[in-house]
Design a protein around this motif. Sequence first.
Motif, PDB file in Angstrom:
ATOM      1  N   TRP A 108       0.853  -1.203   0.000  1.00  0.00           N
ATOM      2  CA  TRP A 108       0.000   0.000   0.000  1.00  0.00           C
ATOM      3  C   TRP A 108       0.879   1.241   0.000  1.00  0.00           C
ATOM      4  O   TRP A 108       1.767   1.401   0.847  1.00  0.00           O
ATOM      5  N   TYR A 109       0.615   2.150  -0.955  1.00  0.00           N
ATOM      6  CA  TYR A 109       1.368   3.399  -1.064  1.00  0.00           C
ATOM      7  C   TYR A 109       0.404   4.576  -0.938  1.00  0.00           C
ATOM      8  O   TYR A 109      -0.591   4.656  -1.666  1.00  0.00           O
ATOM      9  N   ASP A 110       0.702   5.470  -0.020  1.00  0.00           N
ATOM     10  CA  ASP A 110      -0.015   6.732   0.083  1.00  0.00           C
ATOM     11  C   ASP A 110       0.844   7.814  -0.560  1.00  0.00           C
ATOM     12  O   ASP A 110       2.021   7.972  -0.199  1.00  0.00           O
ATOM     13  N   VAL A 111       0.250   8.543  -1.516  1.00  0.00           N
ATOM     14  CA  VAL A 111       0.988   9.540  -2.291  1.00  0.00           C
ATOM     15  C   VAL A 111       0.315  10.904  -2.144  1.00  0.00           C
ATOM     16  O   VAL A 111      -0.906  11.019  -2.304  1.00  0.00           O
ATOM     17  N   ASP A 112       1.118  11.920  -1.845  1.00  0.00           N
ATOM     18  CA  ASP A 112       0.583  13.287  -1.780  1.00  0.00           C
ATOM     19  C   ASP A 112       1.753  14.269  -1.773  1.00  0.00           C
ATOM     20  O   ASP A 112       2.925  13.867  -1.747  1.00  0.00           O
ATOM     21  N   TYR A 113       1.409  15.554  -1.774  1.00  0.00           N
ATOM     22  CA  TYR A 113       2.443  16.598  -1.735  1.00  0.00           C
ATOM     23  C   TYR A 113       3.395  16.356  -0.560  1.00  0.00           C
ATOM     24  O   TYR A 113       2.976  15.861   0.497  1.00  0.00           O
ATOM     25  N   GLY A 129       4.094  -3.320   5.070  1.00  0.00           N
ATOM     26  CA  GLY A 129       3.612  -3.211   3.699  1.00  0.00           C
ATOM     27  C   GLY A 129       3.116  -1.844   3.307  1.00  0.00           C
ATOM     28  O   GLY A 129       2.523  -1.673   2.240  1.00  0.00           O
ATOM     29  N   TYR A 130       3.369  -0.853   4.145  1.00  0.00           N
ATOM     30  CA  TYR A 130       2.831   0.489   3.928  1.00  0.00           C
ATOM     31  C   TYR A 130       3.976   1.466   3.710  1.00  0.00           C
ATOM     32  O   TYR A 130       4.942   1.492   4.480  1.00  0.00           O
ATOM     33  N   GLN A 131       3.848   2.291   2.652  1.00  0.00           N
ATOM     34  CA  GLN A 131       4.904   3.248   2.339  1.00  0.00           C
ATOM     35  C   GLN A 131       4.301   4.578   1.911  1.00  0.00           C
ATOM     36  O   GLN A 131       3.280   4.620   1.229  1.00  0.00           O
ATOM     37  N   LEU A 132       4.950   5.666   2.315  1.00  0.00           N
ATOM     38  CA  LEU A 132       4.525   7.014   1.949  1.00  0.00           C
ATOM     39  C   LEU A 132       5.432   7.551   0.849  1.00  0.00           C
ATOM     40  O   LEU A 132       6.665   7.427   0.937  1.00  0.00           O
ATOM     41  N   LEU A 133       4.827   8.153  -0.183  1.00  0.00           N
ATOM     42  CA  LEU A 133       5.605   8.726  -1.272  1.00  0.00           C
ATOM     43  C   LEU A 133       5.269  10.209  -1.399  1.00  0.00           C
ATOM     44  O   LEU A 133       4.132  10.566  -1.743  1.00  0.00           O
ATOM     45  N   PRO A 134       6.225  11.099  -1.110  1.00  0.00           N
ATOM     46  CA  PRO A 134       5.961  12.538  -1.257  1.00  0.00           C
ATOM     47  C   PRO A 134       6.128  12.979  -2.706  1.00  0.00           C
ATOM     48  O   PRO A 134       7.232  12.965  -3.253  1.00  0.00           O
ATOM     49  N   ALA A 135       5.037  13.346  -3.364  1.00  0.00           N
ATOM     50  CA  ALA A 135       5.105  13.756  -4.767  1.00  0.00           C
ATOM     51  C   ALA A 135       3.790  14.385  -5.189  1.00  0.00           C
ATOM     52  O   ALA A 135       2.728  14.058  -4.661  1.00  0.00           O
ATOM     53  N   SER A 136       3.872  15.260  -6.154  1.00  0.00           N
ATOM     54  CA  SER A 136       2.675  15.780  -6.802  1.00  0.00           C
ATOM     55  C   SER A 136       2.119  14.710  -7.730  1.00  0.00           C
ATOM     56  O   SER A 136       2.863  13.949  -8.342  1.00  0.00           O
ATOM     57  N   ALA A 137       0.800  14.665  -7.864  1.00  0.00           N
ATOM     58  CA  ALA A 137       0.178  13.668  -8.736  1.00  0.00           C
ATOM     59  C   ALA A 137       0.657  13.793 -10.171  1.00  0.00           C
ATOM     60  O   ALA A 137       0.801  12.790 -10.882  1.00  0.00           O
TER      61      ALA A 137
END
Length: 276
Positions: A108-113, A129-137
Amino acid sequence: MDQKVSVDLSGAPQTMLATLYLKALDADFARPILGDRYAKEAAARLDYDFTDIGITAKWAPLITVRTAQYDIWARQFLAVHPRCTVIHLGCGMDSRVFRLDPGPDVRWYDVDYPEVIALRQQVFGSRPGYQLLPASATDMSWLDQIPADGPALLLAEGISMYLTADEGAALLSRFVDRFGSGELQIDFYSRLAIRSQKGHTLVRRTGSKLFWGVDSPQDVLDRVPGIRLLIAVTLFDASTFRGAPRGFRMAGRLSRIAPPLRRTLQYHRYAFGPVS
């Protein structure tokens, strides 16, 4: 007592504070639609005056009906694909990964600014199994960080309207091309809603701007090759709308005589890849 977490957001990222606040208020209702205790705990941890965004409890169903519907659809996907990848794009401060509690074979990846991800890291915990990705869509390099070795679900709730039609179509097409099979679960404002954005309190107060309006699934099917519609409902047709307060249910009945108004808020679900 834990120290409060300071908040410094503006524009589109600031709108996620309104959705968090409305979910937190819903959690205290006698008959909640979502019942998200994680939202209540997260809102309590923030050093922020939610009254500044001009949102009150009566508007909670506008958010919680949608979120609860996508929770149902996401659970259905996970039940069919216990070994899969989920990308929650524009996750904001939503606690879906904790609410749904996916199995051990789900990535599971959560993506946001970046500023939103930094705030999440201070408020929410982690889990396997959980990862955060800092990025613009629209900076689609984030897709390259995610393995494409199985079915994938893209959850994009409350984000399409902040993209242009070209940006949104390019994003969905790139996702479909990369993963090969899975689903797109995404909501849209109608063109009428986009044109009337100056009347939206939250848009005015946050300085946001809305772009992409969709009047029917065919608008999306025409722009994104390789996808097929599974279901599309409006706010008033969602299965979770039955839990809305009486005033909302009455508005739903009245909207039947004004289809353009009924289509203002739409929830779409598409599949792509081989038909099993």
